[in-house]
Design a protein around this motif. Structure first.
Motif, PDB file in Angstrom:
ATOM      1  N   ARG A  16      67.862  71.359  -7.983  1.00 46.23           N
ATOM      2  CA  ARG A  16      66.432  71.010  -8.006  1.00 46.23           C
ATOM      3  C   ARG A  16      65.569  72.246  -7.780  1.00 46.23           C
ATOM      4  O   ARG A  16      64.549  72.431  -8.446  1.00 46.23           O
ATOM      5  N   LYS A  25      62.109  71.567  -9.509  1.00 49.79           N
ATOM      6  CA  LYS A  25      61.844  70.130  -9.386  1.00 49.79           C
ATOM      7  C   LYS A  25      61.899  69.650  -7.939  1.00 49.79           C
ATOM      8  O   LYS A  25      62.279  68.526  -7.668  1.00 49.79           O
ATOM      9  N   ILE A  26      61.500  70.499  -6.996  1.00 49.25           N
ATOM     10  CA  ILE A  26      61.516  70.075  -5.599  1.00 49.25           C
ATOM     11  C   ILE A  26      60.304  69.199  -5.320  1.00 49.25           C
ATOM     12  O   ILE A  26      59.222  69.436  -5.844  1.00 49.25           O
ATOM     13  N   GLU A  27      60.512  68.157  -4.541  1.00 51.11           N
ATOM     14  CA  GLU A  27      59.433  67.240  -4.199  1.00 51.11           C
ATOM     15  C   GLU A  27      58.796  67.594  -2.864  1.00 51.11           C
ATOM     16  O   GLU A  27      57.595  67.458  -2.686  1.00 51.11           O
TER      17      GLU A  27
END
Length: 64
Positions: free
Chosen positions: A25, A30-32
């Motif tokens: 990620r 794509k880290i949240e």
């Protein structure tokens, strides 16, 4: 940066004690949530600064 350090994502995951999906990620951007502990471990293993891994993009915030 991984290649310049002679590492792949799997090796980095092992070195920072997380599963491959976490590193994947980060690799794909794509880290949240920003986990500062993981960020610190990545910087330590790759011998780099935070600014070499992250970039602030004001336009992304406006799209929100």
């Amino acid at each position: 940066m991984l290649e310049s350090r002679g590492m792949n994502r799997n090796q980095l995951a092992s070195a920072i004690h997380v599963n491959f999906a976490v590193v994947d990620r980060w690799y794909r951007g794509k880290i949240e949530k920003l986990d500062l502990d993981i960020l610190a471990r990545i910087c330590y293993v790759l011998d780099c600064e935070v600014s070499e891994l992250l970039e602030y993009c004001a336009d992304a915030e406006k799209q929100g």
